[in-house]
Design a protein around this motif. Sequence first.
Motif, PDB file in Angstrom:
ATOM      1  N   TYR A 207       0.653  -1.151  -0.561  1.00 37.48           N
ATOM      2  CA  TYR A 207      -0.084  -0.052   0.061  1.00 37.48           C
ATOM      3  C   TYR A 207       0.659   1.528   0.438  1.00 37.48           C
ATOM      4  O   TYR A 207       0.240   2.332  -0.383  1.00 37.48           O
ATOM      5  N   ARG A 210       0.258   2.402  -3.267  1.00 39.49           N
ATOM      6  CA  ARG A 210      -1.128   3.498  -3.229  1.00 39.49           C
ATOM      7  C   ARG A 210      -1.894   4.215  -2.671  1.00 39.49           C
ATOM      8  O   ARG A 210      -2.336   4.100  -1.645  1.00 39.49           O
ATOM      9  N   PRO A 211      -1.603   5.357  -2.404  1.00 45.63           N
ATOM     10  CA  PRO A 211      -2.426   6.456  -0.967  1.00 45.63           C
ATOM     11  C   PRO A 211      -4.006   5.786  -1.110  1.00 45.63           C
ATOM     12  O   PRO A 211      -4.184   6.071  -0.137  1.00 45.63           O
ATOM     13  N   LYS A 212      -4.447   5.686  -1.993  1.00 43.93           N
ATOM     14  CA  LYS A 212      -5.898   5.514  -1.925  1.00 43.93           C
ATOM     15  C   LYS A 212      -6.406   4.597  -1.862  1.00 43.93           C
ATOM     16  O   LYS A 212      -7.110   4.535  -0.646  1.00 43.93           O
ATOM     17  N   ALA A 213      -5.601   3.567  -1.273  1.00 47.13           N
ATOM     18  CA  ALA A 213      -6.674   2.152  -0.984  1.00 47.13           C
ATOM     19  C   ALA A 213      -5.676   2.091   0.496  1.00 47.13           C
ATOM     20  O   ALA A 213      -5.793   1.879   1.282  1.00 47.13           O
ATOM     21  N   ARG A 214      -4.674   3.098   0.885  1.00 45.69           N
ATOM     22  CA  ARG A 214      -4.179   2.843   2.150  1.00 45.69           C
ATOM     23  C   ARG A 214      -5.349   4.269   2.893  1.00 45.69           C
ATOM     24  O   ARG A 214      -5.589   3.360   3.959  1.00 45.69           O
ATOM     25  N   ALA A 215      -5.784   5.137   1.997  1.00 44.40           N
ATOM     26  CA  ALA A 215      -6.322   5.776   2.917  1.00 44.40           C
ATOM     27  C   ALA A 215      -7.821   5.249   3.683  1.00 44.40           C
ATOM     28  O   ALA A 215      -8.124   5.223   4.287  1.00 44.40           O
ATOM     29  N   ARG A 216      -8.264   4.402   2.182  1.00 40.23           N
ATOM     30  CA  ARG A 216      -9.877   3.035   2.506  1.00 40.23           C
ATOM     31  C   ARG A 216      -9.425   2.569   3.608  1.00 40.23           C
ATOM     32  O   ARG A 216     -10.533   2.523   4.548  1.00 40.23           O
ATOM     33  N   LYS A 219      -9.500   4.473   6.535  1.00 38.19           N
ATOM     34  CA  LYS A 219     -10.951   5.187   7.269  1.00 38.19           C
ATOM     35  C   LYS A 219     -11.352   3.571   7.421  1.00 38.19           C
ATOM     36  O   LYS A 219     -12.093   3.377   8.717  1.00 38.19           O
TER      37      LYS A 219
END
Length: 245
Positions: A207, A210-216, A219
């Motif tokens: 991750y 992959r900043p979007k995956a890490r943020a998801r 969260k």
Amino acid sequence: MGDWWYRNILEPGKLPLLLALSAFVVTFAATRIITRMIRAGKGPFRNVTPGGLHVHHCVPGVILMTVGGFTAIGGGRTGWGAAAAAVLFGMGTGLVLDEFALILHLSDVYWTKEGTISIEVVIMTSALAALLLCGFLPLGVDGLTPDEEQNRLTAVGTVLFNLVLAIMALIKGKPRMAVLGVVVPLIALVAAVRLARPVSPWARRFYPGRPKARARTIKRAYHHDRRWSGLRRKVDYLIGGAPSP
């Protein structure tokens, strides 16, 4: 009732498992009651401290597990010997897992927040034993048809696939689902295909770029913990007692 008992417990040789599970649960419950009475200074029970050395109850638990385990291995699945071995093993396991946190930390964390992991391990062990008693087999090989069971390649492939799912669930930071997934593969499948926990080896490896995956995943973990951590903590404290301030 007698028919059901024979078909589901005696005929498949599950009586030792039933006795071991019952002894495990009863021993754990009795141990927690006694330790909470000792903590509160009530009743006749006291810590065992010969010569000033505090002997934790995992010590007799290891002895009982050793005696029961070797007796079970040396005997069969039926008869009084198997029943006695199952009870001894169940009692020993209850005593040892009640102090699982102490063994893990190599420190007396029994009445601390870290000590509540013992409760979770006991609950998980009880659930696994109950699933085995109900007919579930490790790694999902119970789901094969008679023809598939005769095909060794299919059986080995099924076992390996389910094992991979359980390992993936573990790497993704979901140990409870990984352990239960060994018995019920669908649980491991769900854990394997969903996002990993933020601090898991999988997240650290895949991750960072992959900043979007890490943020998801951060969260999702936040909302999951906010929803369930409080309830899990209340259950742990209800069963094992609240930690000391």
